[in-house]
Design a protein around this motif. Structure first.
Motif, PDB file in Angstrom:
ATOM      1  N   PHE A 152      -0.551   3.532  13.288  1.00 39.33           N
ATOM      2  CA  PHE A 152      -1.785   2.792  13.041  1.00 39.33           C
ATOM      3  C   PHE A 152      -2.558   3.413  11.883  1.00 39.33           C
ATOM      4  CE2 PHE A 152      -6.341   2.144  13.965  1.00 39.33           C
ATOM      5  CZ  PHE A 152      -6.378   0.764  13.890  1.00 39.33           C
ATOM      6  N   LYS A 153      -2.658   4.741  11.863  1.00 38.80           N
ATOM      7  CA  LYS A 153      -3.358   5.423  10.766  1.00 38.80           C
ATOM      8  C   LYS A 153      -2.669   5.175   9.431  1.00 38.80           C
ATOM      9  CE  LYS A 153      -5.453   9.039  13.550  1.00 38.80           C
ATOM     10  NZ  LYS A 153      -5.468  10.464  13.906  1.00 38.80           N
ATOM     11  N   GLU A 154      -1.346   5.187   9.420  1.00 35.84           N
ATOM     12  CA  GLU A 154      -0.600   4.901   8.187  1.00 35.84           C
ATOM     13  C   GLU A 154      -0.902   3.496   7.686  1.00 35.84           C
ATOM     14  OE1 GLU A 154       3.555   5.534   8.805  1.00 35.84           O
ATOM     15  OE2 GLU A 154       3.284   7.653   9.299  1.00 35.84           O
ATOM     16  N   ARG A 155      -0.945   2.519   8.598  1.00 41.01           N
ATOM     17  CA  ARG A 155      -1.249   1.144   8.202  1.00 41.01           C
ATOM     18  C   ARG A 155      -2.660   1.035   7.633  1.00 41.01           C
ATOM     19  NH1 ARG A 155      -0.539  -1.914  13.178  1.00 41.01           N
ATOM     20  NH2 ARG A 155       0.939  -0.477  14.059  1.00 41.01           N
ATOM     21  N   GLU A 156      -3.623   1.734   8.256  1.00 36.48           N
ATOM     22  CA  GLU A 156      -4.999   1.710   7.748  1.00 36.48           C
ATOM     23  C   GLU A 156      -5.090   2.306   6.353  1.00 36.48           C
ATOM     24  OE1 GLU A 156      -7.527   3.651  10.578  1.00 36.48           O
ATOM     25  OE2 GLU A 156      -8.187   1.749  11.409  1.00 36.48           O
ATOM     26  N   GLU A 157      -4.407   3.443   6.138  1.00 38.11           N
ATOM     27  CA  GLU A 157      -4.413   4.089   4.829  1.00 38.11           C
ATOM     28  C   GLU A 157      -3.761   3.204   3.779  1.00 38.11           C
ATOM     29  OE1 GLU A 157      -2.616   7.869   5.391  1.00 38.11           O
ATOM     30  OE2 GLU A 157      -4.269   8.642   6.626  1.00 38.11           O
ATOM     31  N   ALA A 158      -2.685   2.549   4.141  1.00 39.94           N
ATOM     32  CA  ALA A 158      -2.012   1.650   3.208  1.00 39.94           C
ATOM     33  C   ALA A 158      -2.917   0.472   2.850  1.00 39.94           C
ATOM     34  CB  ALA A 158      -0.706   1.148   3.803  1.00 39.94           C
ATOM     35  N   ALA A 159      -3.666  -0.013   3.820  1.00 39.95           N
ATOM     36  CA  ALA A 159      -4.583  -1.126   3.569  1.00 39.95           C
ATOM     37  C   ALA A 159      -5.716  -0.664   2.652  1.00 39.95           C
ATOM     38  CB  ALA A 159      -5.144  -1.665   4.868  1.00 39.95           C
ATOM     39  N   LYS A 160      -6.207   0.537   2.842  1.00 40.61           N
ATOM     40  CA  LYS A 160      -7.268   1.068   1.979  1.00 40.61           C
ATOM     41  C   LYS A 160      -6.768   1.251   0.558  1.00 40.61           C
ATOM     42  CE  LYS A 160      -9.945   3.419   5.548  1.00 40.61           C
ATOM     43  NZ  LYS A 160     -10.353   4.715   6.080  1.00 40.61           N
ATOM     44  N   ARG A 161      -5.535   1.738   0.411  1.00 41.57           N
ATOM     45  CA  ARG A 161      -4.966   1.916  -0.924  1.00 41.57           C
ATOM     46  C   ARG A 161      -4.736   0.574  -1.610  1.00 41.57           C
ATOM     47  NH1 ARG A 161      -0.089   5.658   0.486  1.00 41.57           N
ATOM     48  NH2 ARG A 161      -0.623   4.866   2.505  1.00 41.57           N
ATOM     49  N   ALA A 162      -4.431  -0.452  -0.840  1.00 43.80           N
ATOM     50  CA  ALA A 162      -4.184  -1.783  -1.418  1.00 43.80           C
ATOM     51  C   ALA A 162      -5.461  -2.374  -1.998  1.00 43.80           C
ATOM     52  CB  ALA A 162      -3.609  -2.712  -0.381  1.00 43.80           C
ATOM     53  N   LEU A 163      -6.613  -2.018  -1.432  1.00 45.28           N
ATOM     54  CA  LEU A 163      -7.886  -2.540  -1.929  1.00 45.28           C
ATOM     55  C   LEU A 163      -8.247  -1.783  -3.158  1.00 45.28           C
ATOM     56  CD1 LEU A 163      -9.913  -2.874   1.375  1.00 45.28           C
ATOM     57  CD2 LEU A 163      -8.817  -4.682   0.086  1.00 45.28           C
TER      58      LEU A 163
END
Length: 163
Positions: A152-163
């Motif tokens: 879950f943390k990896e997905r959140e970080e990936a989403a933040k990097r995508a923005l």
């Protein structure tokens, strides 16, 4: 798809809404109509803005056998959209209500899953003898929970990097 004039389009759309009161779906699409196959950008070739006015293409279908469309010239847009808006507002009363019970149930299930993921699993009980299997299951569940939290943390970080 049959191309009709504006008044006929509104009449047939009204009939389509009336026929789908009990059951059915209607798709409406709007788009700018261009005649050339080339450049459809909003800027002209020399960098200045494109000042040409394009007609609007409207399509209506029920997905099966009824398909019709119309083109609205730029000078007639205000008149057409006032009649079109009135028709849509009068037809909105026939829409089916959303199933809020199912949505509520799904949101409650999601909240339970999230709570299970964040609540720590207490590992207690004897290492040997009676209760050993229960302790082993708790250890396995705790490891699985840690893995899901990391994912879950990896997905959140990936989403933040995508923005």
């Amino acid at each position: 798809m049959k191309l009709v004039d504006n008044d006929t389009f509104l009449q047939r759309l009204n009939e389509l809404f009336a026929s789908s009161v009990e059951r059915g779906t209607i798709w409406l699409t709007h788009k700018r109509l261009t005649y050339e196959d080339g450049d459809t950008s909003m800027k002209a070739g020399d960098g200045s803005l494109d000042t040409r006015e394009y007609p609007c293409l409207l399509r209506a279908t029920n997905g099966d056998d009824i398909k019709f469309s119309t083109t609205v010239q730029p000078g007639e847009l205000n008149k057409f959209y006032s009649a079109y808006g009135t028709l849509l507002k009068s037809s909105m009363g026939t829409l089916r209500k959303r199933d809020k019970k199912r949505e509520k149930m799904r949101s409650e299930e999601a909240a339970k899953r999230k709570k299970r993921m964040t609540d720590p699993i207490p590992i207690d009980g004897p290492k040997r003898g009676n209760g050993r299997r229960s302790r082993q299951r708790k250890i396995h569940a705790a490891l699985k929970q840690q893995a899901s939290q990391a994912k879950f943390k990896e997905r959140e970080e990936a989403a933040k990097r995508a923005l």
